[in-house]
Write a protein that holds these residues in place. Structure first.
Motif, PDB file in Angstrom:
ATOM      1  N   ALA A  52       0.820  -1.219   0.000  1.00  0.00           N
ATOM      2  CA  ALA A  52       0.000   0.000   0.000  1.00  0.00           C
ATOM      3  C   ALA A  52       0.852   1.265   0.000  1.00  0.00           C
ATOM      4  O   ALA A  52       0.441   2.299  -0.542  1.00  0.00           O
ATOM      5  CB  ALA A  52      -0.938  -0.022   1.206  1.00  0.00           C
ATOM      6  N   ASN A  53       2.028   1.200   0.606  1.00  0.00           N
ATOM      7  CA  ASN A  53       2.893   2.390   0.666  1.00  0.00           C
ATOM      8  C   ASN A  53       3.817   2.504  -0.548  1.00  0.00           C
ATOM      9  O   ASN A  53       4.700   3.361  -0.588  1.00  0.00           O
ATOM     10  CB  ASN A  53       3.708   2.399   1.953  1.00  0.00           C
ATOM     11  N   GLY A  54       3.660   1.621  -1.512  1.00  0.00           N
ATOM     12  CA  GLY A  54       4.444   1.702  -2.740  1.00  0.00           C
ATOM     13  C   GLY A  54       5.721   0.877  -2.716  1.00  0.00           C
ATOM     14  O   GLY A  54       6.416   0.779  -3.740  1.00  0.00           O
ATOM     15  N   ASN A  55       6.049   0.301  -1.586  1.00  0.00           N
ATOM     16  CA  ASN A  55       7.258  -0.528  -1.511  1.00  0.00           C
ATOM     17  C   ASN A  55       6.990  -1.912  -2.092  1.00  0.00           C
ATOM     18  O   ASN A  55       5.842  -2.312  -2.287  1.00  0.00           O
ATOM     19  CB  ASN A  55       7.705  -0.660  -0.052  1.00  0.00           C
ATOM     20  N   LEU A  56       8.065  -2.660  -2.355  1.00  0.00           N
ATOM     21  CA  LEU A  56       7.946  -4.011  -2.900  1.00  0.00           C
ATOM     22  C   LEU A  56       7.584  -4.992  -1.794  1.00  0.00           C
ATOM     23  O   LEU A  56       8.268  -5.065  -0.764  1.00  0.00           O
ATOM     24  CB  LEU A  56       9.252  -4.435  -3.561  1.00  0.00           C
ATOM     25  N   GLN A  57       6.517  -5.737  -2.007  1.00  0.00           N
ATOM     26  CA  GLN A  57       6.041  -6.681  -0.997  1.00  0.00           C
ATOM     27  C   GLN A  57       6.549  -8.085  -1.311  1.00  0.00           C
ATOM     28  O   GLN A  57       6.364  -8.587  -2.416  1.00  0.00           O
ATOM     29  CB  GLN A  57       4.511  -6.694  -0.964  1.00  0.00           C
TER      30      GLN A  57
END
Length: 432
Positions: free
Chosen positions: A403-408
């Motif tokens: 959700a925060n744009g980082n890679l999950q």
């Protein structure tokens, strides 16, 4: 009575003949004496080979009779006509019986010479190796204390290295920063992070994207020693920016459950120096790359990269379709190729290349306090194995963006991957 040869007279003798003579006989009467032919004297009886048999130790001299020399009655033989000029029996010269001067030179003992030469070479090799070991060991910067990492997971089978490439500019001049396009930002950040697992099933190299979405857990400050509260979800490289290597190790262990045995870090300048010291690294560039931020300007195909080009290549991400994920793949390829180049006979057996390479590498590496040269050598050898097809390289499995744009991360795959690494089993998990 004239005793001169026919046709000669006193008038043609010249002024050089007959002067100073105390005898009535003419000068021409001095002919070579005749010696008695016979057996050579036995040892102890020769003229020079043994003890004299004459009174006073001096042989009787021949007399001058009727224009010639007569042998003394004692039977003295000068040995001239029997080849005994030097007083040795049988005409064998100084080395013969009774001469006592030279003995025949013995044949070379090649077996002994080979043994002595081999012993010398082995001694020199051992002394040089020991001296090199202590020299290299003294240059390692063991600045990271992993004992400060709290709540660590149990160690599994094999060995796990956390390899970090930082943007540290320590020791770089203003000219170096300009040439390598590193900028002059203060502090240190991580440009690349990898886990290298070594074990009985070959090495596995796993890249951890810097933008990975992770939890920064509670930790103990590396300087203050105080326990700090957790910071929640953040990018992985933020852990290094907040409290350096120990918090980065703590964060990786907390989010993976994998025990990190050793830590290795290298900065911008050190990376470029190693590449230059080894004489460049050959790479097969998959595509044309032009990136104004990293300074990369490379054409597709095989080519040898120098330190400046290599640093630009591993830093490039904006010119790549997959951005950071493609960059981590390029970093893996290059580090494996570099390790392979360092381990070649042309480097290892050439002291004019080996020592500068070791010096450049050891001066720029930062490792944990328990890291030894053998551990470091094992790490490089494993990375060489990855490039040689004996191991596996991959990215940490990604499920998508958070959700925060980082890679999950793909948590299910990560769990399986970590379990296989802990048990030192063949890795079956893929990045996709």
């Amino acid at each position: 009575m004239n005793n001169w040869p026919e046709g000669w007279s006193d008038d043609n003798r010249g002024s050089r003949y007959g002067r100073g003579s105390g005898s009535a006989q003419p000068e021409s009467a001095r002919v070579m004496r005749q010696v008695r032919r016979g057996p050579a004297p036995s040892p102890g009886q020769g003229a020079y080979g043994g003890a004299p048999q004459y009174a006073g130790g001096v042989p009787q001299q021949p007399s001058y009779v009727d224009g010639g020399y007569a042998e003394p009655s004692s039977g003295y033989d000068s040995g001239y006509n029997t080849g005994q000029v030097y007083g040795s029996a049988g005409g064998r010269g100084p080395g013969g019986p009774g001469g006592g001067v030279y003995e025949p030179r013995p044949a070379p003992n090649w077996r002994r010479r080979i043994k002595v030469t081999t012993l010398i070479l082995v001694t020199v090799l051992v002394v040089t190796s020991v001296a090199t070991y202590f020299w290299a060991d003294s240059k390692l910067n063991r600045d990271v204390d992993l004992s400060k990492v709290i709540e660590r997971p149990e160690a599994g089978e094999g060995t796990n290295y956390l390899i970090v490439g930082s943007d540290s500019r320590e020791g770089m001049s203003a000219e170096d920063k300009k040439r390598l396009r590193t900028g002059s930002a203060p502090g240190k950040r991580t440009d690349s992070m990898m886990i290298l697992h070594t074990g009985s099933n070959g090495p596995t190299l796993i890249s951890l994207p810097r933008d990975s979405n992770v939890t920064i857990p509670q930790f103990q400050g590396s300087e203050s020693g105080k326990v700090r509260p957790a910071m929640g979800a953040n990018k992985l490289n933020a852990a290094y920016s907040i409290d350096g290597p120990t918090l980065l190790v703590r964060t990786v262990e907390f989010n993976t459950g994998l025990h990190i045995d050793h830590y290795v870090e290298i900065g911008f300048g050190g990376f470029a120096n190693i590449v230059d010291a080894v004489g460049g690294v050959e790479m097969d560039i998959p595509q044309d790359i032009k990136d104004t931020k990293s300074g990369a300007d490379l054409k597709k195909g095989k080519q040898t990269l120098n330190g400046e080009q290599a640093l630009a290549f591993v830093r490039t991400r904006y010119a790549l379709a997959g951005s950071d994920l493609d960059r981590t793949k390029n970093q893996q390829k290059f580090l494996s190729a570099l390790a392979n180049q360092v381990a070649t006979p042309s480097t290892v057996l050439n002291p004019f290349k080996l020592y500068p390479t070791m010096g450049a590498g050891l001066d720029s590496l930062v490792v944990d306090k328990d890291m030894g040269l053998l551990d470091l050598a094992s790490m490089f050898w494993a990375m060489k194995g990855v490039s040689g097809g004996e191991g596996k390289s991959m990215n940490m499995p990604i499920a998508g963006n958070s959700a925060n744009g980082n890679l999950q991360w793909d948590n299910a795959k990560v769990k399986t991957l970590v379990q296989q690494l802990k048990n030192d089993e063949p890795v079956t998990v893929s990045s996709g």
